[in-house]
Write a protein that holds these residues in place. Structure first.
Motif, short mmCIF file in Angstrom:
data_model
loop_
_atom_site.label_atom_id
_atom_site.label_comp_id
_atom_site.label_asym_id
_atom_site.label_seq_id
_atom_site.Cartn_x
_atom_site.Cartn_y
_atom_site.Cartn_z
N MET A 1 33.88 14.28 46.19
CA MET A 1 32.30 14.75 46.40
C MET A 1 31.56 13.74 45.81
N LYS A 2 30.55 13.24 46.48
CA LYS A 2 29.61 12.10 45.87
C LYS A 2 28.76 12.81 44.91
N SER A 3 28.03 12.09 44.14
CA SER A 3 27.03 12.74 43.20
C SER A 3 25.97 13.41 43.85
N PHE A 4 25.22 13.10 44.73
CA PHE A 4 24.13 13.56 45.43
C PHE A 4 24.55 14.97 46.18
N GLU A 5 25.86 14.85 46.43
CA GLU A 5 26.46 16.26 47.15
C GLU A 5 26.72 17.16 46.16
N LYS A 6 27.14 16.92 44.99
CA LYS A 6 27.21 17.64 43.84
C LYS A 6 26.03 18.34 43.65
N LEU A 7 24.80 17.73 43.48
CA LEU A 7 23.54 18.42 43.37
C LEU A 7 23.32 19.39 44.37
N LEU A 8 23.64 19.29 45.48
CA LEU A 8 23.16 20.22 46.80
C LEU A 8 23.93 21.27 46.49
N SER A 9 25.30 21.27 45.86
CA SER A 9 26.20 22.22 45.83
C SER A 9 25.80 23.08 44.75
N GLU A 10 25.40 22.28 43.80
CA GLU A 10 25.01 23.26 42.38
C GLU A 10 23.59 23.91 42.66
N ASN A 11 22.90 23.43 43.70
CA ASN A 11 21.48 24.22 43.95
C ASN A 11 21.97 25.54 44.69
N LYS A 12 22.84 25.34 45.57
CA LYS A 12 23.22 26.61 46.28
C LYS A 12 24.09 27.72 45.38
N ALA A 13 24.74 27.11 44.46
CA ALA A 13 25.30 28.21 43.58
C ALA A 13 24.10 28.67 42.59
N TRP A 14 23.33 27.88 42.10
CA TRP A 14 22.10 28.54 41.34
C TRP A 14 21.40 29.58 42.29
N ALA A 15 21.00 29.30 43.42
CA ALA A 15 20.25 30.10 44.17
C ALA A 15 21.00 31.28 44.30
N ARG A 16 22.42 31.14 44.60
CA ARG A 16 22.99 32.54 44.86
C ARG A 16 23.31 33.33 43.39
N GLU A 17 23.18 32.61 42.54
CA GLU A 17 23.11 33.24 41.19
C GLU A 17 21.86 34.14 40.93
N LYS A 18 20.83 33.20 41.08
CA LYS A 18 19.54 34.04 41.06
C LYS A 18 19.30 35.23 41.67
N LYS A 19 19.64 35.05 43.04
CA LYS A 19 19.49 36.18 44.06
C LYS A 19 20.61 37.29 43.57
N ALA A 20 21.72 37.05 43.18
CA ALA A 20 22.52 38.06 42.63
C ALA A 20 21.87 38.94 41.48
N HIS A 21 21.25 38.25 40.63
CA HIS A 21 20.71 38.77 39.38
C HIS A 21 19.24 39.43 39.74
N ASP A 22 18.38 38.79 40.69
CA ASP A 22 17.47 39.60 41.03
C ASP A 22 16.90 39.10 42.48
N PRO A 23 17.47 40.12 43.30
CA PRO A 23 17.44 39.89 44.86
C PRO A 23 15.84 39.68 45.27
N GLU A 24 14.94 39.92 44.52
CA GLU A 24 13.23 39.46 44.73
C GLU A 24 12.92 38.23 43.99
N PHE A 25 13.70 37.56 43.45
CA PHE A 25 13.53 36.27 42.58
C PHE A 25 12.61 35.43 43.53
N PHE A 26 13.03 35.05 44.40
CA PHE A 26 12.31 33.89 45.33
C PHE A 26 11.14 34.47 46.00
N ALA A 27 11.32 35.59 46.58
CA ALA A 27 10.16 36.31 47.22
C ALA A 27 8.78 36.39 46.31
N GLN A 28 9.15 36.62 44.94
CA GLN A 28 8.05 36.93 44.22
C GLN A 28 7.52 35.45 43.54
N LEU A 29 8.53 34.67 43.45
CA LEU A 29 8.19 33.21 43.02
C LEU A 29 7.28 32.60 44.03
#
Length: 228
Positions: A1-29
């Motif tokens: 995995m290239k370095s920039f691809e790792k950033l995109l992968s980590e972004n997806k993991a972060w977004a999933r974690e946020k939504k799992a913890h608070d389903p309305e997090f991004f809607a409110q933000l």
């Protein structure tokens, strides 16, 4: 995995974690932003503003540049400042530098023939050094000299903030924001307060703003704000 691809992968993991913890997090933000703080920091990759104060998305409005400068002719920084103060109504502005700053080190040396634009940016820091040369040169090591100029530069940028019409008008009309100068230690991760200017701070008369002119300009400023 290239370095920039790792950033995109980590972004997806972060977004999933946020939504799992608070389903309305991004809607409110997504609805609005109401940060209490404007952070003016250094672009150094080792000083991520939100992380070092454990802030959540939406808590801080952020502007970063080399050596955390507030230059009165920098329309980029001034635009951020005006939006933060006039529209977002921030209560605090923090200028945060850090010990061991590469920009400060460069300012203590001769100008580089390869970094023409950087030289111009660092000229303001060279002026801070020139005005405090005796104190800085008396220090025993390069590290001590750099770190003292780091502190003096932060204090100077806070003063420059207080000299802008944007801050003086907000102080005069709304008794906010409070200005802070902090320095961050790379070796221990701690922030150290250096200076605080409250809305009732008395500034040098030569930098005071003419409130009559401010009142004349106010309708135009409000019109711009209402269109945001």
């Amino acid at each position: 995995m290239k370095s920039f691809e790792k950033l995109l992968s980590e972004n997806k993991a972060w977004a999933r974690e946020k939504k799992a913890h608070d389903p309305e997090f991004f809607a409110q933000l997504a609805k609005t932003q109401k940060p209490e703080f404007l952070w003016i920091g250094c672009s150094d990759s080792r000083v991520p503003a939100e992380i070092i104060v454990n802030a959540q998305p939406g808590e801080m409005f952020i502007h970063r540049n080399i050596a955390n400068q507030m230059i009165s002719t920098d329309f980029n920084c001034l635009s951020v400042l005006q939006y933060a103060v006039t529209v977002l109504k921030v209560k605090h502005i923090i200028v945060c530098g850090h010990y061991g700053c590469g920009g400060i080190k460069a300012a203590l040396g001769r100008q580089s023939s390869q970094l023409v634009l950087t030289n111009k940016w660092l000229m303001h820091i060279k002026d801070v050094y020139r005005l405090n040369r005796a104190e800085i040169d008396a220090l025993p090591t390069e590290e001590a000299r750099v770190n003292r100029l780091v502190e003096l530069n932060i204090q100077e940028q806070v003063q420059t903030l207080a000299h802008t019409s944007i801050i003086q008008q907000a102080w005069h009309e709304e008794n906010r924001p409070t200005l802070h100068g902090w320095v961050y230690g790379l070796d221990d991760g701690l922030l150290k307060p250096l200076v605080t200017l409250y809305p009732d701070t008395e500034i040098d008369p030569i930098f005071k703003y003419d409130y009559h002119e401010a009142d004349m300009a106010l309708p135009a400023m409000k019109f711009v704000s209402s269109r945001r």
